[in-house]
Structure formats: C-alpha cells, structure tokens
Design a protein around this motif. Structure first.
Motif, PDB file in Angstrom:
ATOM      1  N   ASP A 178       0.791  -1.163  -0.034  1.00 50.68           N
ATOM      2  CA  ASP A 178      -0.005  -0.019   0.062  1.00 50.68           C
ATOM      3  C   ASP A 178       0.888   1.333   0.023  1.00 50.68           C
ATOM      4  OD1 ASP A 178      -2.424  -1.348   0.198  1.00 50.68           O
ATOM      5  OD2 ASP A 178      -2.105  -1.637   2.211  1.00 50.68           O
ATOM      6  N   PRO A 180       3.058   3.719  -1.900  1.00 52.60           N
ATOM      7  CA  PRO A 180       3.414   4.211  -3.398  1.00 52.60           C
ATOM      8  C   PRO A 180       4.982   4.429  -3.800  1.00 52.60           C
ATOM      9  CG  PRO A 180       2.516   6.138  -2.275  1.00 52.60           C
ATOM     10  CD  PRO A 180       2.403   4.932  -1.395  1.00 52.60           C
ATOM     11  N   GLU A 355      -3.458  10.532   7.630  1.00 54.97           N
ATOM     12  CA  GLU A 355      -3.313  10.858   6.020  1.00 54.97           C
ATOM     13  C   GLU A 355      -2.612   9.839   5.391  1.00 54.97           C
ATOM     14  OE1 GLU A 355      -1.616  14.628   5.712  1.00 54.97           O
ATOM     15  OE2 GLU A 355      -3.673  15.854   6.242  1.00 54.97           O
ATOM     16  N   ALA A 356      -2.590   8.643   6.067  1.00 54.05           N
ATOM     17  CA  ALA A 356      -1.621   7.457   5.460  1.00 54.05           C
ATOM     18  C   ALA A 356      -2.430   6.697   4.632  1.00 54.05           C
ATOM     19  CB  ALA A 356      -1.310   6.599   6.489  1.00 54.05           C
ATOM     20  N   GLY A 357      -3.707   7.056   4.129  1.00 55.11           N
ATOM     21  CA  GLY A 357      -4.344   6.396   3.066  1.00 55.11           C
ATOM     22  C   GLY A 357      -4.718   4.875   3.364  1.00 55.11           C
ATOM     23  N   LYS A 358      -4.302   4.086   2.432  1.00 55.76           N
ATOM     24  CA  LYS A 358      -4.620   2.676   2.853  1.00 55.76           C
ATOM     25  C   LYS A 358      -3.957   1.938   3.893  1.00 55.76           C
ATOM     26  CE  LYS A 358      -4.799   1.027  -1.700  1.00 55.76           C
ATOM     27  NZ  LYS A 358      -4.785   0.195  -2.638  1.00 55.76           N
ATOM     28  N   ARG A 359      -2.736   2.814   4.305  1.00 49.68           N
ATOM     29  CA  ARG A 359      -1.766   2.294   5.284  1.00 49.68           C
ATOM     30  C   ARG A 359      -2.248   2.720   6.682  1.00 49.68           C
ATOM     31  NH1 ARG A 359       0.865   5.107   1.977  1.00 49.68           N
ATOM     32  NH2 ARG A 359       1.671   6.408   3.383  1.00 49.68           N
TER      33      ARG A 359
END
Ligand SMILES: [Zn+2]
Lengths: 387, 189
Positions: A178, A180, A355-359
C-alpha cells in the motif's frame, strides 16, 4: 531546556527503485520540491537546509553533501551534510530540529538522499572499509557477516528461530503493497523466506532489504510558523542519539544498548515513562528482519526477547495494538539508506495526521516513533512525534 | 497531504535501457592504494602475532584487559597501564556460515563456505571478542559456546598480521586437566 517547539508541516518522497535514471541531485530535488509544495512554501521561505546521505563510497563522489547541495536547495543558505551510517535518515530530522529548536531557523528543509546503484558490482563492496583496516579488513569481511553474527547471537540468547524472525519480512513486505514508493512489496510466506537463498547463515535473501536509490524530504518549522501554515502540525517531542564502541566484537550482540541510550534521551524529553503504553505506532529500522525485533526491544517497546512473540500474536500488524513499520519498512518499501530513515519519519507524520491512506492504522494514534541505526552496528537515532 | 495525491518521481531502469542506449553511463575504476600504519598499540599486537602470541592491554582503573589492545582506555579516558599476554584459545560467541564474499559475490559451488565468528579470547576481560575465522570443522557441528584454539601459520611464514592466525578450530572439551596452556606471562609495562 529553553528549546522551542518544532513541527513537521510538509513531506516529499520519490519512488524507491533498484537503479534510478535520475542522479542523486535530481532525486533530491524531486523530494525537496514535493516537500515544499505540500505545505505551500517556496525555497525563498527556507532559512536553513540540512542533508543526510550515507557513505561517499556508494557514489564514488567525494564531498557528497556539496555535490548534492543544489538539488537539496542549499545554495546561498546555511547548509550542512550529516552522516551517521544507517542511522542517518533519523538523524536528519534531529539535525534540523537543532536548527529550529535553538531559534537559529524558523523554517528548515531536511533532505535525505541515497543512490547506491552507482557502485559495481554491488554496493555491499563499499562497506569493506568500515571494518578496522588492520585487525579486521585483511579477513575480507562483508557487512552481511556482522548481521549474520548478530542475528545468530540474538537467536541463541532468546531461543528464537529463523521462522519467528521471518514473520517480520512477511508482514513488512505485505504492508508495503500500500506504499506508493515501494520497491519490493510482495505477498510472501514464512516458507518463502526460509526457502530463499541462504547468503550468510542464518541470513537468507528474503531476510534482507534491497539496495535502492531514492530520496525523501521534510519541512521543519517553529511553532509560530506551524500555526500559520497548518492546523495539523506534527510535533517533534523528543530526540536522542548515541553511539557505542567501534570494537563491535566486544559488545553484547543480543541487545542494542545504543538504541536504548538514544531512546531514553528521546523519552525523557517527550515525558514518556512507559514507552510500551504511550507509543502507539513505531517505525524501527528494519534493514534485516531480526533488526525490527532487536530494535523494538532496545526501544523498550517490549521486554527483551519478546518481540518475536508480539509479531506472532499480530500485535505489530497494521491493525494490531502496536503497529510496527506500517509503511512496509526497509524490507518492503526499499532501503536507500538515509532516505529510508526519513521515509519512516514521513510515515509517522502521515499516520499521526490520519493521512496515510490505505496504510492508515486504526484508532487515531497520538504518539509515534521512528528509529534508525548504523555505522558498525553502534549508532542509535530516535525521534518521538505527537499530533 | 497524502502521498497518493502526488505523482511520485524516480524512474526504475531496466537492463534493456542500457542495451538500447536509453541510458548512457560513464565509468571509472579507481586504482588507489592505501598504506595504513599500525600505530603504537596495534603495532605491538601485530609484532606478537608474528611470534605466535596474542597480547592485550590492561587498564588498572576499570580492570579491563582489552583486545585489540589500545594505548588509551576509551571508557576511563586515560592511558592504559600494562601489556598482558592472553591465551590463543577462546569461546565462540557467535558465528555465521557465509556463502558470500566481501563484494557480495557468491562463493562457488565447490568453494567451502567462509566461517566468520566472534571469539572471546581466554584471559581477556569478559566479552572481549575479536572477529576471526573458524576452520577444521564441519559447519553443521558449529555451536555457540564451543571452545576453540588458534591455528597459526608456520613461524617462517608469519608477517605480523591478523592473518598470522589462519583460523580457530574447535578443541575437544573432554580432557579437563590439560596442562599445556598458552603462556600466562605478564609482559613488561
Ligand atoms: Zn579503563
């Protein structure tokens, strides 16, 4: 201590790759520009610049700090390169913290870069000269030996198996799916690790992070500037760094005392007395899978010899009670040495902002830590952050 | 900010990029040589290795007998006090079975693995290990805690170097009252 509060307000990173087309300068520029863009600053706003990058021997470029200065935005400003081996990337924010906490700078750009691929046939060869030139180098050691020696000693002392340790590699490579920037994210099993090529027993190929090219950057600011720029500053509440003897063969290889020394400094500054309860999320340095466990113990996140069991119990998984290396770490995202440490700082920064998204780890973590380690397995660097 | 909102840079090169000339590379193969002087403490250490003996330095303040020897104690930050001969036997603190050379190249299928180890030398202070190699042993039989003894180059072949010890080999632990230990003489100050 009369120190000012210091916040992280912006971050930038490149992809981590085995061999980048971009030069070190270009990678540095890309990470630095992204960091400034992310918090709506320009280079004109920056008072001071610090740059972390590991051995000159990787690049075959002497005075690498000077070479990279334009890519890092250092021209015409107070600018200095720092280097503490593999500990460099977490020393980078400490170096920047000195500038802002002391009042010398209100805005400091902190950049970490590594381009390991220039060194042939393998950057590992550049490590020969870290060993004592008279008493060790004639035996033709490679860095992997001392990891293997340390891992074996760690396993023996606490009765830990290779399979126990391999779980770390499995977890981190999965987490990295996850991220990028990730270079070696993959879904693997403990058996895959155990069946991968034995390089220096007990170390197999999948126990090790790869050689990588990449760069990362953050923006550190004083409290006054932070309040102006963002409503989500992440504060650097504690820093610590310590070095142990270069006579590495005389140390207790089962326990990283230098990490504990550094951690105690950072915890005292941050007012942390029970690290296992007060730290919600951590990014210890994991260039080898056993090192994550070793470092969790040195950081006093668990009793000595217990980190493998926590991993087996899922406590250190991204959705566990104490997520460890939710980024994917050096094992999964890749290991451009100095940039890896700063990647870990960026991960905690994003996690604490949600704000770590999918992580993103669950439970709104309030307090996180990043740690790196280096030189002849003797340098510990620790940063504690809160939102 | 989210990393996912940015277009992350960094272009991974493939081997075909070099074949097709997409990437041009400038090479340099340095041919430098360094000559490292032995210094005061290590000078004596090497000279004694040339005589088939291992010598350490003792600090009277912390009572450590240190290997490799040093003229100053880094903990007490004062001069060390005495040359101390130690034995050429010790205990395996840890070891590896290495199929990788110093430059990360692999050992050939017919080359035996290298057996680096940390060996705590008898007569030096607790935990005072040195890195050296193991030999005359099946790697499968290696264990942490094994007693080992130095195997020296022939006297006429020694040059005053760490490699005057070829390797350390396991010694049978059966005979308890083994008389012929290495000299325990104390050297001159
Ligand atoms: Zn002393």
């Amino acid at each position: 201590m009369g120190m000012r509060k210091v916040a992280i307000v912006g971050a930038g990173i490149t992809k981590f790759v085995r061999r980048a087309q971009e030069t070190g300068k270009e990678l540095s520029w890309q990470a630095s520009k992204m960091a400034l863009d992310s918090c709506n600053l320009t280079l004109d706003d920056v008072d001071m610049v610090t740059l972390g990058t590991a051995p000159d021997a990787f690049d075959g470029v002497h005075m690498k700090g000077e070479y990279l200065s334009d890519g890092a935005g250092g021209i015409g400003k107070p600018y200095m390169r720092h280097f503490v081996g593999g500990g460099t990337g977490v020393f980078s924010p400490i170096h920047g913290w000195f500038h802002v906490a002391s009042g010398m700078a209100d805005i400091c750009l902190v950049v970490a870069e590594e381009k390991m691929s220039s060194c042939h046939p393998h950057p590992a060869g550049a490590f020969l000269t870290i060993f004592d030139h008279t008493t060790e180098q004639p035996l033709l050691p490679t860095l992997m030996w001392i990891f293997a020696l340390e891992m074996n000693r760690y396993m023996e002392t606490y009765g830990i198996t290779k399979a126990d340790i391999a779980q770390v590699s499995v977890k981190n490579k999965l987490n990295a799916m996850d991220h990028p920037s990730a270079q070696v994210a993959e879904k693997i099993t403990v058996e895959d690790v155990l069946n991968s090529e034995t390089l220096c027993w007990p170390v197999n190929r999948l126990d090790i992070s790869p050689a990588s090219d990449g760069a990362a950057a953050i923006v550190l600011v004083s409290e006054r500037v932070a309040r102006r720029l963002t409503d989500k500053p992440v504060w650097i509440d504690g820093v610590g760094h310590a070095i142990d003897t270069a006579y590495w063969a005389t140390r207790d290889l089962s326990y990283p005392r230098y990490v504990e020394t550094a951690a105690r400094q950072a915890y005292e500054m941050a007012g942390i007395t029970e690290p296992d309860k007060e730290i919600h999320i951590a990014e210890p340095y994991d260039p080898f899978d056993y090192k994550e466990l070793h470092h969790m113990e040195g950081l006093m996140l668990c009793p000595r010899g217990q980190a493998a069991q926590l991993t087996a119990d899922g406590v250190t998984a991204r959705d566990g009670n104490m997520p460890i290396c939710p980024s994917g770490g050096a094992l999964g995202v890749g290991n451009p040495i100095a940039a890896t440490g700063l990647m870990k700082i960026i991960e905690i920064f994003l996690q604490l902002r949600g704000e770590a998204g999918k992580r993103q780890v669950p439970g709104n973590p309030r307090c996180g830590l990043a740690q790196a380690w280096g030189d002849l397995m003797q340098m510990g660097t620790v940063v504690v952050m809160r939102n | 900010m989210k990393l996912e909102d940015f277009e992350l840079r960094g272009t991974n090169l493939k081997s075909s990029d070099f074949k097709t000339g997409k990437v041009l590379t400038t090479e340099w193969e340095p041919d430098l040589k360094y000559a490292w002087d032995d210094g005061v403490a290590i000078g004596r250490y090497l000279a004694e290795l040339g005589k088939g003996r291992i010598i350490a330095r003792t600090c009277y303040k912390c009572n450590r007998t240190m290997l490799p020897p040093r003229m100053f104690c880094e903990l007490c930050f004062r001069p060390t006090d005495e040359w101390t001969f130690v034995k050429d036997t010790g205990v395996i603190e840890t070891f590896s079975i290495a199929k990788v050379n110093w430059d990360a190249s692999r050992r050939g299928p017919k080359e035996p693995p290298l057996l680096p180890a940390v060996i705590v030398i008898d007569g030096a202070s607790e935990g005072m290990g040195i890195m050296h190699m193991l030999g005359e042993v099946d790697p499968k039989d290696l264990k942490i805690g094994m007693k080992v003894k130095a195997v020296w180059k022939k006297a006429e072949e020694r040059t005053g170097a760490i490699t005057d010890i070829l390797y350390f080999k396991p010694v049978a632990a059966k005979k308890k009252a083994k008389k012929k230990a290495a000299p325990k003489t104390r050297g001159k100050r």
